[in-house]
Design a protein around this motif. Sequence first.
Motif, PDB file in Angstrom:
ATOM      1  N   THR A 252       0.828  -1.380  -0.021  1.00  0.00           N
ATOM      2  CA  THR A 252      -0.142   0.131   0.298  1.00  0.00           C
ATOM      3  C   THR A 252       0.939   1.327   0.029  1.00  0.00           C
ATOM      4  O   THR A 252       0.395   2.302  -0.647  1.00  0.00           O
ATOM      5  CB  THR A 252      -1.004  -0.052   1.399  1.00  0.00           C
ATOM      6  N   LYS A 253       1.907   1.262   0.683  1.00  0.00           N
ATOM      7  CA  LYS A 253       2.750   2.499   1.095  1.00  0.00           C
ATOM      8  C   LYS A 253       3.938   2.509  -0.349  1.00  0.00           C
ATOM      9  O   LYS A 253       4.056   3.794  -0.671  1.00  0.00           O
ATOM     10  CB  LYS A 253       3.285   2.734   2.208  1.00  0.00           C
ATOM     11  N   GLU A 254       4.614   1.607  -0.265  1.00  0.00           N
ATOM     12  CA  GLU A 254       5.723   1.739  -1.182  1.00  0.00           C
ATOM     13  C   GLU A 254       5.442   1.725  -2.688  1.00  0.00           C
ATOM     14  O   GLU A 254       6.014   2.361  -3.385  1.00  0.00           O
ATOM     15  CB  GLU A 254       6.766   0.433  -0.669  1.00  0.00           C
ATOM     16  N   LYS A 255       4.663   0.528  -3.195  1.00  0.00           N
ATOM     17  CA  LYS A 255       4.551   0.191  -4.359  1.00  0.00           C
ATOM     18  C   LYS A 255       5.787   0.155  -5.225  1.00  0.00           C
ATOM     19  O   LYS A 255       6.550  -0.575  -4.882  1.00  0.00           O
ATOM     20  CB  LYS A 255       3.605   1.422  -5.035  1.00  0.00           C
ATOM     21  N   ASN A 256       6.077   0.921  -6.339  1.00  0.00           N
ATOM     22  CA  ASN A 256       7.116   0.870  -6.824  1.00  0.00           C
ATOM     23  C   ASN A 256       8.447   2.013  -6.593  1.00  0.00           C
ATOM     24  O   ASN A 256       9.142   2.485  -7.113  1.00  0.00           O
ATOM     25  CB  ASN A 256       6.877   1.178  -8.492  1.00  0.00           C
ATOM     26  N   ALA A 257       8.102   2.579  -5.176  1.00  0.00           N
ATOM     27  CA  ALA A 257       8.798   3.647  -4.905  1.00  0.00           C
ATOM     28  C   ALA A 257      10.398   3.384  -4.889  1.00  0.00           C
ATOM     29  O   ALA A 257      10.579   2.359  -3.878  1.00  0.00           O
ATOM     30  CB  ALA A 257       8.372   4.371  -3.700  1.00  0.00           C
ATOM     31  N   ILE A 258      11.192   4.225  -4.914  1.00  0.00           N
ATOM     32  CA  ILE A 258      12.535   4.159  -4.761  1.00  0.00           C
ATOM     33  C   ILE A 258      13.192   5.296  -4.111  1.00  0.00           C
ATOM     34  O   ILE A 258      14.220   5.205  -3.323  1.00  0.00           O
ATOM     35  CB  ILE A 258      13.511   4.086  -6.056  1.00  0.00           C
TER      36      ILE A 258
END
Length: 187
Positions: free
Chosen positions: A96-102
Motif C-alpha cells: 500500500t505505501k511503497e508500491k514501486n517507490a525508490i
Amino acid sequence: MASSGAAKNPKKANLLDPHSIKHLLDESVSEIVTGRGYVEDVRLSNVRLLIGSIIMAIALLAQFYPKKFPENKDFLIGCIGLYIVFNGLLQFISYTKEKNAILFTYPPAGSFNSTGLVVSSKLPRFSDLYTLTIASADPKSISANGTVKLTRSVTKWFTKDGFLVEGLFYKDVERLVDNYNGDRKTK
C-alpha cells in the motif's frame, strides 16, 4: 557538478540483466533528486526495519526457547501466529505505501511546498522502456503538484558496453524534476 564524478568513476550495468539496469538507474535517480536539495525521508524504511527485527526476534525465541517440543507447543503456536501477523503487516506496508517507490523525500529546505516527493520507477520484464514517476508524498495537500512521468528506452542512456551516459540521463531526470516543480497541472 555530476560530470566530474562521471569521468572518474563511470557507472556500468550488465545489459543482459534488467535488474542490474534498473538498479543502476534507480541509484542515479536518487543521487540526482537528493542533489537537487531534497532530503531522503527514511521513516518508512525505519518502520520496515523495526518490523523485520521483531520478526527475527520472534524466530530466534521460537528456535532457542529452553523447553523441548512437546512442552513448548503453545509457545511455538504463539510465535508462529505472531510471525504471520508481522509478516502480513510488512507485506501490507510494501503493497500500500511503497508500491514501486525508490525514494521518499522531505520538501527542500526554504521551499514554500509543504510536501516531499515520492519517486517511483518501472522497468517491465522483457521491455526496454523505463518509466520514472515523480508525485507528491501527500497528494491531498493543497501544495501538492501534479504527477509527472518520463518513459524512455534504456538504450538511449547506455553505451553498447553497458556504461551509463550520465549527462543524458541526468538532463532527462532534472528536466522531470523541473517539470514537477514548475507545472502544477501536469497529470
